[in-house]
Design a protein around this motif. Structure first.
Motif, PDB file in Angstrom:
ATOM      1  N   LYS A 148      55.217 -36.949 -93.132  1.00 50.13           N
ATOM      2  CA  LYS A 148      55.477 -38.373 -93.404  1.00 50.13           C
ATOM      3  C   LYS A 148      54.567 -39.284 -92.577  1.00 50.13           C
ATOM      4  N   LEU A 149      54.246 -38.852 -91.359  1.00 48.61           N
ATOM      5  CA  LEU A 149      53.391 -39.658 -90.480  1.00 48.61           C
ATOM      6  C   LEU A 149      51.907 -39.386 -90.715  1.00 48.61           C
ATOM      7  N   LEU A 150      51.532 -38.110 -90.829  1.00 45.83           N
ATOM      8  CA  LEU A 150      50.106 -37.750 -90.833  1.00 45.83           C
ATOM      9  C   LEU A 150      49.396 -38.079 -92.137  1.00 45.83           C
ATOM     10  N   VAL A 151      50.068 -37.908 -93.275  1.00 45.60           N
ATOM     11  CA  VAL A 151      49.380 -38.176 -94.549  1.00 45.60           C
ATOM     12  C   VAL A 151      48.951 -39.647 -94.654  1.00 45.60           C
ATOM     13  N   PRO A 152      49.854 -40.631 -94.432  1.00 47.72           N
ATOM     14  CA  PRO A 152      49.370 -42.021 -94.469  1.00 47.72           C
ATOM     15  C   PRO A 152      48.368 -42.338 -93.365  1.00 47.72           C
ATOM     16  N   LEU A 153      48.494 -41.647 -92.238  1.00 47.12           N
ATOM     17  CA  LEU A 153      47.574 -41.896 -91.121  1.00 47.12           C
ATOM     18  C   LEU A 153      46.134 -41.524 -91.497  1.00 47.12           C
ATOM     19  N   VAL A 154      45.954 -40.370 -92.174  1.00 42.38           N
ATOM     20  CA  VAL A 154      44.594 -39.975 -92.577  1.00 42.38           C
ATOM     21  C   VAL A 154      44.147 -40.678 -93.852  1.00 42.38           C
ATOM     22  N   SER A 155      45.093 -41.305 -94.584  1.00 46.66           N
ATOM     23  CA  SER A 155      44.755 -41.959 -95.861  1.00 46.66           C
ATOM     24  C   SER A 155      44.342 -43.417 -95.699  1.00 46.66           C
ATOM     25  N   THR A 156      44.674 -44.018 -94.579  1.00 44.00           N
ATOM     26  CA  THR A 156      44.534 -45.467 -94.434  1.00 44.00           C
ATOM     27  C   THR A 156      43.084 -45.924 -94.283  1.00 44.00           C
ATOM     28  N   PHE A 157      42.839 -47.191 -94.605  1.00 45.09           N
ATOM     29  CA  PHE A 157      41.557 -47.838 -94.307  1.00 45.09           C
ATOM     30  C   PHE A 157      41.913 -49.189 -93.690  1.00 45.09           C
ATOM     31  N   ARG A 158      42.072 -49.200 -92.387  1.00 47.34           N
ATOM     32  CA  ARG A 158      42.581 -50.395 -91.695  1.00 47.34           C
ATOM     33  C   ARG A 158      41.559 -51.532 -91.667  1.00 47.34           C
ATOM     34  N   TYR A 159      42.065 -52.737 -91.689  1.00 45.66           N
ATOM     35  CA  TYR A 159      41.235 -53.920 -91.428  1.00 45.66           C
ATOM     36  C   TYR A 159      40.767 -53.843 -89.973  1.00 45.66           C
ATOM     37  N   GLU A 160      39.468 -54.078 -89.737  1.00 37.57           N
ATOM     38  CA  GLU A 160      38.896 -53.879 -88.397  1.00 37.57           C
ATOM     39  C   GLU A 160      38.720 -55.178 -87.611  1.00 37.57           C
ATOM     40  N   LEU A 168      54.074 -62.593 -88.419  1.00 42.48           N
ATOM     41  CA  LEU A 168      54.283 -61.222 -88.892  1.00 42.48           C
ATOM     42  C   LEU A 168      54.501 -60.272 -87.708  1.00 42.48           C
ATOM     43  N   ALA A 169      53.717 -60.461 -86.658  1.00 44.35           N
ATOM     44  CA  ALA A 169      53.844 -59.605 -85.473  1.00 44.35           C
ATOM     45  C   ALA A 169      55.251 -59.695 -84.896  1.00 44.35           C
ATOM     46  N   LYS A 170      55.774 -60.914 -84.826  1.00 46.30           N
ATOM     47  CA  LYS A 170      57.123 -61.127 -84.265  1.00 46.30           C
ATOM     48  C   LYS A 170      58.196 -60.482 -85.149  1.00 46.30           C
ATOM     49  N   SER A 171      58.064 -60.655 -86.467  1.00 46.28           N
ATOM     50  CA  SER A 171      59.085 -60.099 -87.373  1.00 46.28           C
ATOM     51  C   SER A 171      59.006 -58.565 -87.417  1.00 46.28           C
ATOM     52  N   GLU A 172      57.782 -58.019 -87.351  1.00 48.42           N
ATOM     53  CA  GLU A 172      57.665 -56.556 -87.388  1.00 48.42           C
ATOM     54  C   GLU A 172      58.071 -55.923 -86.058  1.00 48.42           C
ATOM     55  N   ALA A 173      57.898 -56.658 -84.958  1.00 49.60           N
ATOM     56  CA  ALA A 173      58.401 -56.176 -83.659  1.00 49.60           C
ATOM     57  C   ALA A 173      59.925 -56.051 -83.722  1.00 49.60           C
ATOM     58  N   LYS A 174      60.565 -57.048 -84.328  1.00 48.57           N
ATOM     59  CA  LYS A 174      62.027 -57.040 -84.468  1.00 48.57           C
ATOM     60  C   LYS A 174      62.474 -55.874 -85.357  1.00 48.57           C
ATOM     61  N   LEU A 175      61.741 -55.677 -86.439  1.00 49.90           N
ATOM     62  CA  LEU A 175      62.051 -54.581 -87.365  1.00 49.90           C
ATOM     63  C   LEU A 175      61.929 -53.221 -86.666  1.00 49.90           C
ATOM     64  N   GLU A 182      68.456 -47.775 -83.951  1.00 49.71           N
ATOM     65  CA  GLU A 182      69.269 -46.930 -84.843  1.00 49.71           C
ATOM     66  C   GLU A 182      68.832 -45.462 -84.796  1.00 49.71           C
ATOM     67  N   LYS A 183      67.795 -45.173 -83.984  1.00 55.25           N
ATOM     68  CA  LYS A 183      67.185 -43.830 -83.907  1.00 55.25           C
ATOM     69  C   LYS A 183      66.594 -43.388 -85.265  1.00 55.25           C
ATOM     70  N   ALA A 184      66.198 -44.379 -86.078  1.00 51.20           N
ATOM     71  CA  ALA A 184      65.573 -44.088 -87.383  1.00 51.20           C
ATOM     72  C   ALA A 184      64.060 -43.992 -87.185  1.00 51.20           C
ATOM     73  N   TYR A 185      63.656 -43.017 -86.373  1.00 46.56           N
ATOM     74  CA  TYR A 185      62.249 -42.918 -85.959  1.00 46.56           C
ATOM     75  C   TYR A 185      61.301 -42.579 -87.104  1.00 46.56           C
ATOM     76  N   ASN A 186      61.849 -41.950 -88.156  1.00 44.09           N
ATOM     77  CA  ASN A 186      61.000 -41.565 -89.290  1.00 44.09           C
ATOM     78  C   ASN A 186      61.159 -42.529 -90.464  1.00 44.09           C
ATOM     79  N   ASP A 187      61.737 -43.686 -90.196  1.00 43.16           N
ATOM     80  CA  ASP A 187      61.950 -44.687 -91.250  1.00 43.16           C
ATOM     81  C   ASP A 187      60.610 -45.106 -91.867  1.00 43.16           C
ATOM     82  N   GLU A 188      60.637 -45.327 -93.177  1.00 41.89           N
ATOM     83  CA  GLU A 188      59.402 -45.697 -93.892  1.00 41.89           C
ATOM     84  C   GLU A 188      58.753 -46.955 -93.328  1.00 41.89           C
ATOM     85  N   GLU A 189      59.563 -47.908 -92.897  1.00 35.76           N
ATOM     86  CA  GLU A 189      59.013 -49.151 -92.363  1.00 35.76           C
ATOM     87  C   GLU A 189      58.310 -48.916 -91.016  1.00 35.76           C
TER      88      GLU A 189
END
Length: 317
Positions: A148-160, A168-175, A182-189
């Motif tokens: 779940k972690l490695l496939v998207p990690l090798v697939s991505t093309f990040r903005y540089e 967005l940073a504040k809301s995603e930090a909260k998320l 909740e210990k949902a470490y493998n959550d899709e988000e």
């Protein structure tokens, strides 16, 4: 911040190729000559030497090296001579998917510490060499949370770029904080944010996380220090934000183990010598109160030691 020492006047590729040929023929191999040439040529120079050697002597330089060298010294020289960094990364990534040498950390390192363009080149080199995509091999050879972690990690093309959306940073930090609580470490988000956001955006998010919730994210991800997936997740975050700290730790663990982990030591020195080895050395000295070259000398010997020291900018070769 590389450490590679290239002479002001570099001999022509044909001269270097001729000297390497001399190092292979006759009684015994001249390892010192091999080190004095290859450890002081950058990636594009090494590529020209390999091409010239093949056209002049009708044999791949790697084949000649394989015949003449052995053990840890052979591995470090072969990896170093393996052409452009993308070719070497493709080889390491493929090796990391094999059953006997499978190593999720190597896949994570390559995906997290290379630029988007460099990772794209790795995937091109991988496909050309192995006739499969890196993504399909990673998906096939991993399972569960690791996949779940490695496939998207090798697939991505990040903005540089450096553009950051602070809202967005504040809301995603909260998320992130909610999911980790909740210990949902493998959550899709959680995985989406870590594997797709630019490094600048991710840094902003993690700064908000620290400031708003009073803890660095990696501290909150240590609820179970022995959990292998959580270790990989923490390492991914460290690679994306402070790669030199991650690589310092890999070197420290490799050298301080009962019996040196030459595989890890070789990989880090070879892949970072032309990138950020100077920063890694500074971090190593600060963390261990011992210079990296001294730690390597205390723990290795012979031609392997000489090659390591040359690549980190020390030694007489």
């Amino acid at each position: 911040m590389a450490t590679l020492k290239v002479p002001a006047q570099v001999p022509s590729p044909s001269e270097d190729a001729e000297q390497l040929r001399k190092a292979f023929v006759g009684w015994g191999t001249n390892e010192d000559l091999i080190i004095s040439i290859l450890a002081h040529r950058n990636a594009s120079q090494r590529k020209l030497i390999s091409e010239t050697y093949a056209s002049t002597y009708g044999e791949d330089l790697l084949v000649s090296l394989d015949k003449e060298l052995s053990s840890d010294f052979e591995r470090i020289v072969m990896l170093w001579a393996l052409g452009p960094p993308a070719e070497r990364d493709a080889f390491l990534a493929n090796e990391a998917t094999k059953r006997m040498t499978s190593n999720n950390w190597v896949l994570m390192e390559i995906a997290s510490t290379r630029s988007s363009l460099d990772l794209f080149k790795v995937k091109q080199a991988y496909q050309a060499r192995f006739k499969r995509s890196l993504e399909e091999d990673v998906a096939y050879h991993t399972s569960g949370d690791f996949r779940k972690l490695l496939v998207p990690l090798v697939s991505t093309f990040r903005y540089e770029g450096e553009e950051v959306n602070m809202t967005l940073a504040k809301s995603e930090a909260k998320l992130l904080h909610e999911k980790i609580a909740e210990k949902a470490y493998n959550d899709e988000e959680v995985i989406r944010i870590i594997t797709t956001r630019s490094k600048a955006q991710l840094n902003a998010t993690l700064n908000h996380y620290n400031n708003d919730f009073g803890n660095a994210i990696n501290k909150d991800l240590k609820s179970n220090p022995e959990d292998e997936y959580l270790k990989l997740l923490r390492s991914t975050i460290k690679c994306l934000t402070f790669p030199e700290k991650y690589f310092e730790k890999v070197l420290r663990m490799a050298i301080n183990k009962l019996g040196t982990d030459e595989w890890a030591l070789t990989r880090v020195v070879v892949t970072r010598a032309e990138v950020d080895m100077e920063r890694i050395k500074e971090d190593y000295q600060r963390r261990n109160s011992v210079p990296l070259d001294q730690a390597i000398s205390n723990d290795t010997s012979g031609d392997y030691e000489k090659m390591l020291l040359a690549l980190i900018g020390h030694g007489d070769y």
